[in-house]
Design a protein around this motif. Structure first.
Motif, PDB file in Angstrom:
ATOM      1  N   PRO A 288      39.588  35.849  26.685  1.00 41.90           N
ATOM      2  CA  PRO A 288      38.670  36.645  27.521  1.00 41.90           C
ATOM      3  C   PRO A 288      38.698  36.181  28.977  1.00 41.90           C
ATOM      4  O   PRO A 288      38.762  34.981  29.257  1.00 41.90           O
ATOM      5  CB  PRO A 288      37.296  36.394  26.878  1.00 41.90           C
ATOM      6  N   GLU A 289      38.648  37.152  29.875  1.00 39.55           N
ATOM      7  CA  GLU A 289      38.668  36.826  31.292  1.00 39.55           C
ATOM      8  C   GLU A 289      37.320  36.282  31.746  1.00 39.55           C
ATOM      9  O   GLU A 289      36.293  36.521  31.116  1.00 39.55           O
ATOM     10  CB  GLU A 289      39.016  38.078  32.106  1.00 39.55           C
ATOM     11  N   GLN A 290      37.355  35.583  32.847  1.00 36.92           N
ATOM     12  CA  GLN A 290      36.138  35.044  33.408  1.00 36.92           C
ATOM     13  C   GLN A 290      35.322  36.150  34.055  1.00 36.92           C
ATOM     14  O   GLN A 290      35.845  37.122  34.572  1.00 36.92           O
ATOM     15  CB  GLN A 290      36.470  33.969  34.452  1.00 36.92           C
ATOM     16  N   THR A 291      34.013  35.995  33.978  1.00 42.09           N
ATOM     17  CA  THR A 291      33.137  37.010  34.568  1.00 42.09           C
ATOM     18  C   THR A 291      33.244  37.018  36.091  1.00 42.09           C
ATOM     19  O   THR A 291      33.153  38.074  36.723  1.00 42.09           O
ATOM     20  CB  THR A 291      31.686  36.735  34.142  1.00 42.09           C
ATOM     21  N   GLU A 292      33.449  35.885  36.704  1.00 42.34           N
ATOM     22  CA  GLU A 292      33.592  35.790  38.153  1.00 42.34           C
ATOM     23  C   GLU A 292      35.069  35.610  38.493  1.00 42.34           C
ATOM     24  O   GLU A 292      35.696  34.628  38.075  1.00 42.34           O
ATOM     25  CB  GLU A 292      32.774  34.633  38.708  1.00 42.34           C
ATOM     26  N   ARG A 293      35.598  36.548  39.216  1.00 44.11           N
ATOM     27  CA  ARG A 293      37.005  36.463  39.623  1.00 44.11           C
ATOM     28  C   ARG A 293      37.121  35.736  40.966  1.00 44.11           C
ATOM     29  O   ARG A 293      36.294  35.952  41.866  1.00 44.11           O
ATOM     30  CB  ARG A 293      37.602  37.863  39.736  1.00 44.11           C
ATOM     31  N   GLU A 294      38.123  34.920  41.068  1.00 46.34           N
ATOM     32  CA  GLU A 294      38.332  34.172  42.299  1.00 46.34           C
ATOM     33  C   GLU A 294      38.964  35.082  43.361  1.00 46.34           C
ATOM     34  O   GLU A 294      39.891  35.830  43.082  1.00 46.34           O
ATOM     35  CB  GLU A 294      39.239  32.973  42.037  1.00 46.34           C
TER      36      GLU A 294
END
Length: 303
Positions: free
Chosen positions: A161-167
């Protein structure tokens, strides 16, 4: 001397006993199922009669009401004798009890009971809690067991799963917005009005563009814009008032119509329901003899 009873206007002699019997029976409080009950007090559910409260108990009831005497008093009572299983204790312990050291006998009795070897042999299974034999520890697993012991691998198409906050990239941080982006970034200013401002009263609510006004409709639009006409076979709605013709006004009713127009003559209800011959016994019924079967059925049932 006998007191003469006064006679009522109907001819019957009335006394106090008849007047007492004529009174309606009072409703008992026991039958009052809608009575409000308050739980937690000492009031009985059913009301106690005054005769029961004034009655003296017998010698047998007084003997049964005495509390039971304890012949042998226990030397050491439990802390939960009267506490109903609660943590609070009834008897207070002295401070010397907390500083006392247990004896060797108490320590020996406090040790858990060892498990017998017979019980271990009869156990249906062996768990890591119990001691494992040395042969089990030194045995070598087969190739099949090693394959089954391997953990299931992850599916090749599986994605974490991807992170909720994208860099945000460094290039996006250093980028400068163009004048067009700055213009689009401004919010649209709208007038908070519930109507449109019109200079002319007959003007439409929304302005119509010139291209729409100069447009030429197609033959199909002209055909659809025509109003729906009334068919030639349709009749006009008649008036709710029906005019009476002159022939109907001058008509003379026949004797049959005059006869049918009269209301039905019926006897009054009090005479129809009254039958003077209702309680007259027929002569044949007076001379009839009862059969043996009817005599048997006429006898009351003995219970």
């Amino acid at each position: 001397m006998v007191q003469q009873r006064s006679a009522s206007p109907h001819g019957f002699h009335s006394n106090e006993w008849l007047q007492d019997l004529a009174k309606p029976k009072p409703t008992k409080d026991v039958w009052n199922y809608h009575r409000k009950l308050i739980w937690g007090n000492q009031d009985p559910i059913w009301p106690v009669s005054p005769n029961t409260l004034l009655r003296q108990p017998s010698a047998r009831i007084l003997s049964l009401a005495r509390p039971r005497e304890v012949v042998e008093k226990p030397k050491s009572r439990s802390l939960f004798w009267y506490s109903c299983g609660q943590i609070s204790e009834i008897w207070k312990r002295s401070s010397a009890v907390y500083s006392a050291l247990p004896s060797k006998r108490l320590l020996k009795l406090a040790e858990p009971r060892p498990i017998s070897a017979t019980y271990l042999k009869l156990r249906p299974r062996i768990s890591p809690v119990w001691p494992i034999s040395s042969s089990t520890l030194s045995c070598k697993a087969s190739h099949r067991i090693l394959i089954l012991a391997q953990a299931r691998g992850i599916h090749p198409n599986f994605k974490f799963p991807e992170q909720t906050e994208r860099e945000i990239s460094k290039a996006a941080r250093r980028a400068e917005a163009t004048p067009r982006l700055q213009q689009l970034a401004h919010p649209v200013v709208r007038k908070q009005l519930q109507f449109y401002e019109n200079t002319c009263m007959e003007a439409p609510i929304r302005q119509i563009p010139l291209t729409t006004l100069q447009a030429v409709p197609s033959p199909r639009l002209l055909e659809l814009a025509r109003p729906k006409t009334i068919p030639s076979e349709s009749a006009i709605d008649r008036s709710p008032e029906w005019p009476v013709s002159a022939a109907a006004k001058q008509a003379v009713a026949s004797p049959r119509l005059m006869e049918l127009s009269h209301p039905a003559n019926r006897a009054p209800t009090n005479l129809v329901q009254f039958n003077p011959d209702a309680f007259i016994v027929k002569e044949s019924a007076k001379r009839a003899f009862c059969t043996e079967r009817v005599k048997t059925l006429a006898q009351p049932i003995t219970r």
